[in-house]
Each structure stands twice: as structure tokens, then as C-alpha cells.
Design a protein around this motif. Sequence first.
Motif, mmCIF file in Angstrom:
data_model
loop_
_atom_site.group_PDB
_atom_site.id
_atom_site.type_symbol
_atom_site.label_atom_id
_atom_site.label_comp_id
_atom_site.label_asym_id
_atom_site.label_seq_id
_atom_site.Cartn_x
_atom_site.Cartn_y
_atom_site.Cartn_z
ATOM 1 N N LEU A 1 0.821 -1.214 0.000
ATOM 2 C CA LEU A 1 0.000 0.000 0.000
ATOM 3 C C LEU A 1 0.855 1.263 0.000
ATOM 4 C CD1 LEU A 1 -2.979 1.080 0.310
ATOM 5 C CD2 LEU A 1 -2.513 1.163 2.775
ATOM 6 N N LEU A 2 2.068 1.185 0.519
ATOM 7 C CA LEU A 2 2.905 2.371 0.703
ATOM 8 C C LEU A 2 3.265 3.022 -0.620
ATOM 9 C CD1 LEU A 2 5.321 0.928 3.404
ATOM 10 C CD2 LEU A 2 3.225 2.253 3.774
ATOM 11 N N GLY A 3 3.257 4.345 -0.634
ATOM 12 C CA GLY A 3 3.694 5.050 -1.825
ATOM 13 C C GLY A 3 2.657 5.997 -2.380
ATOM 14 N N ASN A 4 2.890 6.407 -3.614
ATOM 15 C CA ASN A 4 2.062 7.398 -4.303
ATOM 16 C C ASN A 4 1.223 6.714 -5.376
ATOM 17 O OD1 ASN A 4 2.999 10.222 -3.320
ATOM 18 N ND2 ASN A 4 4.906 9.102 -3.675
ATOM 19 N N TRP A 5 -0.081 6.852 -5.248
ATOM 20 C CA TRP A 5 -1.037 6.238 -6.171
ATOM 21 C C TRP A 5 -1.793 7.324 -6.940
ATOM 22 C CZ3 TRP A 5 -1.220 0.936 -6.553
ATOM 23 C CH2 TRP A 5 -0.643 0.201 -5.514
ATOM 24 N N TYR A 6 -2.042 7.036 -8.229
ATOM 25 C CA TYR A 6 -2.687 8.020 -9.103
ATOM 26 C C TYR A 6 -3.848 7.377 -9.858
ATOM 27 C CZ TYR A 6 1.477 10.836 -8.252
ATOM 28 O OH TYR A 6 2.482 11.560 -7.652
ATOM 29 N N TRP A 7 -4.930 8.133 -9.936
ATOM 30 C CA TRP A 7 -6.083 7.752 -10.755
ATOM 31 C C TRP A 7 -6.385 8.902 -11.706
ATOM 32 C CZ3 TRP A 7 -10.586 10.631 -10.900
ATOM 33 C CH2 TRP A 7 -11.618 10.102 -11.685
ATOM 34 N N TYR B 1 -11.565 -2.177 -0.920
ATOM 35 C CA TYR B 1 -10.392 -2.045 -1.782
ATOM 36 C C TYR B 1 -9.855 -3.416 -2.176
ATOM 37 C CZ TYR B 1 -7.114 -3.606 1.800
ATOM 38 O OH TYR B 1 -6.437 -4.379 2.707
ATOM 39 N N LEU B 2 -9.051 -3.414 -3.240
ATOM 40 C CA LEU B 2 -8.243 -4.559 -3.660
ATOM 41 C C LEU B 2 -6.826 -4.053 -3.843
ATOM 42 C CD1 LEU B 2 -10.616 -6.116 -6.377
ATOM 43 C CD2 LEU B 2 -10.218 -6.995 -4.059
ATOM 44 N N LEU B 3 -5.842 -4.900 -3.557
ATOM 45 C CA LEU B 3 -4.457 -4.429 -3.562
ATOM 46 C C LEU B 3 -3.517 -5.544 -3.967
ATOM 47 C CD1 LEU B 3 -2.345 -2.182 -2.678
ATOM 48 C CD2 LEU B 3 -2.367 -3.310 -0.429
ATOM 49 N N ASN B 4 -2.566 -5.205 -4.860
ATOM 50 C CA ASN B 4 -1.384 -6.037 -5.034
ATOM 51 C C ASN B 4 -0.175 -5.116 -5.142
ATOM 52 O OD1 ASN B 4 -1.229 -5.116 -7.697
ATOM 53 N ND2 ASN B 4 -2.042 -6.993 -8.587
ATOM 54 N N TYR B 5 0.953 -5.619 -5.617
ATOM 55 C CA TYR B 5 2.181 -4.832 -5.535
ATOM 56 C C TYR B 5 2.160 -3.566 -6.370
ATOM 57 C CZ TYR B 5 3.322 -7.042 -9.998
ATOM 58 O OH TYR B 5 3.298 -7.468 -11.302
ATOM 59 N N ASN B 6 1.323 -3.480 -7.414
ATOM 60 C CA ASN B 6 1.295 -2.260 -8.224
ATOM 61 C C ASN B 6 -0.113 -1.860 -8.657
ATOM 62 O OD1 ASN B 6 0.681 -4.136 -10.184
ATOM 63 N ND2 ASN B 6 2.266 -3.486 -11.626
ATOM 64 N N VAL C 1 -7.290 -0.814 -6.138
ATOM 65 C CA VAL C 1 -8.648 -0.525 -6.602
ATOM 66 C C VAL C 1 -9.471 -0.086 -5.402
ATOM 67 C CG1 VAL C 1 -10.695 -1.410 -7.769
ATOM 68 C CG2 VAL C 1 -8.423 -2.239 -8.438
ATOM 69 N N LEU C 2 -9.937 1.141 -5.440
ATOM 70 C CA LEU C 2 -10.695 1.733 -4.341
ATOM 71 C C LEU C 2 -12.121 1.990 -4.813
ATOM 72 C CD1 LEU C 2 -10.439 2.911 -1.424
ATOM 73 C CD2 LEU C 2 -10.018 5.133 -2.521
ATOM 74 N N ASP C 3 -13.065 1.228 -4.266
ATOM 75 C CA ASP C 3 -14.478 1.350 -4.678
ATOM 76 C C ASP C 3 -14.623 1.291 -6.197
ATOM 77 O OD1 ASP C 3 -15.337 1.497 -2.082
ATOM 78 O OD2 ASP C 3 -15.535 3.674 -2.056
ATOM 79 N N GLY C 4 -13.855 0.429 -6.846
ATOM 80 C CA GLY C 4 -13.947 0.247 -8.291
ATOM 81 C C GLY C 4 -13.045 1.139 -9.113
#
Length: 221
Positions: A33-39, A106-111, A114-117
Motif C-alpha cells: 500500500l505504501l507510496g504514491n497512487w494516481y487515478w 479495496y483490492l491491492l497487489n504490488y502495483n 482498486v478503491l471502490d472500483g
Amino acid sequence: MIKTFYFFWLFILSLFSCNAVADDITEFDYPFLLGNWYWFSNQKEGIENEGESYRAMHVMFKSDYHFSMRLLRIDGKVEQWTGNYDIDDTNITFISADDDDQIHTYLLNYNRFVLDGAQFTKLAPEHLAGNWRAKNISGQDVADNISEFALSLRPDFLFSVEISNQAGKTKQHRGVYYLEDDQIVLLYEEGQHDSRFVLNGHNTLTLTNKYFGMEAILNRE
């Protein structure tokens, strides 16, 4: 495979989290989860939520359970939100002093997050991804006959590493990596290796582990 080469390979890639200090990210329960995520919206009109339309979103998660979020609206204005978060295997809760708690699935893997779709992509620090090679590795457990250490860090958070000795023998591992601030962790089938890193410009990467006195200076290929 000669004995010194084998033991150096165990050293360079098999430093487990039992040596970590209390605030080490190898002890964090959800390290991917750590780091910077962009949508980014794939629609010109953006995505509507509670009467506003949004074009992009950035969220940063830290191992101290702090988050920061920035939302870019269609009209160009930016909304910012900071606070703490709580997380389990299915839900994440955003906690802010100025708003009610918000619980999301949410769903999560290494890269992939997915947050609420809505699917987010994680970005590594600028200039970190690439192919790196070192011919100078120092440390108390480093075998004298090691000739090269090659590390490939992909922008999708996959890595491969290859070590060579003077007799031409090589060993390779592949896996995923995660990081926070100046700490990077290489996670592979047999274990994990963590070190501190410094990017010196675009073309030099230094990896260190003070516990073992290891330092590797890698040049971009």
C-alpha cells in the motif's frame, strides 16, 4: 558453485526482517500500500461524486498510518485532504478531524490499488527505474571473488538481480519491490533484502546496509 559465492548470495539477498528496527517498513502489515497512487478519468467530463466532477486523484500512504489526498476537479480547482487511515484485508477507513470517517472497500497487489472500483497506479520515484550495474561492492561479508552485481528495477515494481563471480558463475532472483522514503525492500520467493538507497543524479544509485557494513555503487546502463 563455489562456497564463497554461495554465502555472499545469501548475504546480499537474504536479510530478513528480524534485523529490522521498530519503524522498519518490513514490519508493516500492508507494505504494497505504501507510496504514491494516481487515478485519472478516461472520460472528458470526469467522474461525478457528490455533485462535483473529478479529473484525477493522487493519494499517498505512509507506514505511520498517515495519508494525504489531492483531487483535481474539472474546473481546475484542487481539493486536499489529510489524516490517518485504518486498514484490514477488505476495507480501508479514512479518518480526518474535519470530516466523518469514510469506509471504502479495496483490492491491492504490488502495483495495483482498486478503491471502490476506481483503479489506481503506483509510481516509483523519478529516475529510480532502470538497469543498474555495480563492479564495486564493499562490506564485511562480501566475498572477494564477486565481479558484478546487476539490478533491474522496473516501473511496475518488478525487479531482477544477478550476481556474477570471477569464474563466470551467475545467480539470479526475480520478485517485487516496495519502498518508502530512502528504504527499498526486494521481496522474492526465498526471502527479502532491505537497504537504504540514494540517487545521485540520473545515473548513480547507492545501496547501503549499515547493519552489515555493505555498500554498492551502481551505474545506470
